[in-house]
Write a protein that holds these residues in place. Structure first.
Motif, short mmCIF file in Angstrom:
data_model
loop_
_atom_site.label_atom_id
_atom_site.label_comp_id
_atom_site.label_asym_id
_atom_site.label_seq_id
_atom_site.Cartn_x
_atom_site.Cartn_y
_atom_site.Cartn_z
N GLU B 1 0.80 -1.22 0.06
CA GLU B 1 0.02 -0.18 -0.01
C GLU B 1 0.98 0.96 -0.08
N ALA B 2 0.65 2.32 -0.82
CA ALA B 2 1.40 3.40 -0.99
C ALA B 2 1.27 4.24 0.45
N ALA B 3 2.36 4.94 0.53
CA ALA B 3 2.68 5.61 1.63
C ALA B 3 2.62 7.05 1.59
N VAL B 4 1.87 7.82 1.94
CA VAL B 4 1.81 9.27 1.84
C VAL B 4 1.82 9.98 3.21
N THR B 5 2.64 10.74 3.76
CA THR B 5 2.79 11.40 5.18
C THR B 5 2.61 12.73 5.03
N GLN B 6 1.72 13.62 5.93
CA GLN B 6 1.49 14.75 5.78
C GLN B 6 2.03 15.45 7.35
N SER B 7 2.46 16.78 7.20
CA SER B 7 2.74 17.26 8.44
C SER B 7 2.86 18.64 8.54
N PRO B 8 2.35 19.58 9.42
CA PRO B 8 1.59 18.72 10.77
C PRO B 8 0.19 18.43 10.51
N ARG B 9 -0.35 17.77 11.29
CA ARG B 9 -1.65 17.15 11.09
C ARG B 9 -2.76 18.08 11.67
N ASN B 10 -2.20 19.09 12.39
CA ASN B 10 -3.12 20.25 13.03
C ASN B 10 -2.34 21.30 12.96
N LYS B 11 -2.82 22.47 12.80
CA LYS B 11 -2.11 23.79 12.70
C LYS B 11 -2.98 24.91 13.01
N VAL B 12 -2.67 25.87 14.04
CA VAL B 12 -3.33 27.17 14.10
C VAL B 12 -2.60 28.33 13.96
N THR B 13 -2.78 29.29 13.14
CA THR B 13 -1.88 30.37 12.83
C THR B 13 -2.77 31.70 12.80
N GLN B 25 6.14 11.29 -0.03
CA GLN B 25 5.62 9.85 -0.35
C GLN B 25 6.78 9.05 -0.68
N THR B 26 6.64 7.57 -0.32
CA THR B 26 8.03 6.96 -0.48
C THR B 26 7.58 5.74 -1.72
N ASN B 27 6.99 5.99 -2.46
CA ASN B 27 6.60 5.01 -3.43
C ASN B 27 6.96 5.31 -5.06
N SER B 28 8.02 6.21 -5.10
CA SER B 28 8.50 6.57 -6.35
C SER B 28 7.50 7.09 -7.28
N HIS B 29 6.47 7.84 -6.66
CA HIS B 29 5.55 8.31 -7.74
C HIS B 29 5.99 9.69 -8.44
N CYS B 91 -2.78 15.79 0.64
CA CYS B 91 -1.80 15.68 -0.29
C CYS B 91 -2.00 14.48 -1.01
N ALA B 92 -1.77 14.04 -2.23
CA ALA B 92 -1.95 12.86 -2.86
C ALA B 92 -0.88 12.50 -3.77
N SER B 93 -0.30 11.22 -4.18
CA SER B 93 0.53 11.24 -5.10
C SER B 93 -0.07 9.80 -5.91
N THR B 94 0.33 9.85 -7.23
CA THR B 94 0.36 8.47 -8.22
C THR B 94 1.11 8.38 -9.20
N GLY B 95 1.41 7.05 -9.59
CA GLY B 95 2.28 6.77 -10.65
C GLY B 95 1.34 6.98 -12.01
N SER B 96 1.97 6.88 -13.11
CA SER B 96 1.21 7.08 -14.40
C SER B 96 0.19 5.92 -14.27
N GLY B 97 -1.19 6.12 -14.73
CA GLY B 97 -2.11 5.28 -14.93
C GLY B 97 -2.64 4.63 -13.65
#
Lengths: 109, 111
Positions: B1-13, B25-29, B91-97
């Motif tokens: 399963e592809a892994a996509v990691t976002q940070s921070p998860r919560n932010k107030v400014t 992303q660590t899937n070479s997308h 955030c999202a990532s994908t390889g072609s197709g």
């Protein structure tokens, strides 16, 4: 926004019933994806479609590129099917993936 | 399963503040996308990228910059945050197709 029109915007089903969600596209579309956003907010892919039909368990989806629409059929709805369903269209020649505004589904006992 | 990691998860400014949302992303997308989600609008595309150093304009880019520093990393920059940018960002990532793989989202509140 208007590039991908999703209907209905909200739907209530009883367990065990069937229904269909629809997306109409006003942009040239090469592929369609369907996602379910669960109550925690996570987006899970259900289908990735070129023109044609795919089936996975109680879910079946069709993408008709000639008539610019896609449908998602839910058979024998279960409580865990509750959430918001999104369709997304990959626009031809741009690699943009454009989302509809979602269908909020509530399945009740 | 592809892994996509976002940070921070919560932010107030505060209004006028400077915010950076990170995505890895660590899937070479090749493709990476930033969306914002608001009630009644679904997910709207802000910026996307084909690869390191590439940036494409999405449908709602005003007030946002983005930078793709490596194949793995895509950043969304709000240099003068406004209350209208209060939203849930994906955030999202994908390889072609292939299908999009999403991160868990970053909730931003601008007061």
């Amino acid at each position: 926004g208007d590039q991908v029109k999703q209907s209905p915007s909200a739907l209530s089903l009883q367990e065990g019933t069937n229904s269909a969600l629809r997306c109409n596209f006003s942009i040239a579309t090469t592929t369609v994806q369907w996602f379910l956003q669960n109550p925690r907010g996570s987006l899970m892919n259900l289908f990735y479609l070129v023109p044609g039909t795919k089936e996975n368990g109680r879910l079946k989806s069709t993408f008709n590129s000639k008539e610019s629409y896609s449908t998602l059929h839910i058979r024998d709805a279960q409580l865990e099917d509750s959430g918001t369903y999104f369709c997304a269209a990959e626009a031809s020649n741009t690699d943009k993936v454009v989302f509809g505004t979602g269908t909020r589904l509530q399945v009740s006992p | 399963e592809a892994a996509v990691t976002q940070s921070p998860r919560n932010k107030v400014t505060v209004t006028g503040g400077n915010v950076t949302l990170s995505c890895r992303q660590t899937n070479s997308h090749n493709y990476m996308y930033w969306y914002r989600q608001d009630t009644g609008h679904g997910l709207r595309l802000i910026h996307y990228s084909y690869g390191a150093g590439n940036l494409q304009i999405g449908d709602v880019p005003d007030g946002y910059k983005a930078t793709r520093t490596t194949q793995e990393d895509f950043f969304l920059l709000l240099e003068l945050a406004s209350p209208s940018q209060t939203s849930l960002y994906f955030c999202a990532s994908t390889g072609s197709g292939n299908t999009l793989y999403f991160g868990e989202g970053s909730r931003l509140i601008v007061v």
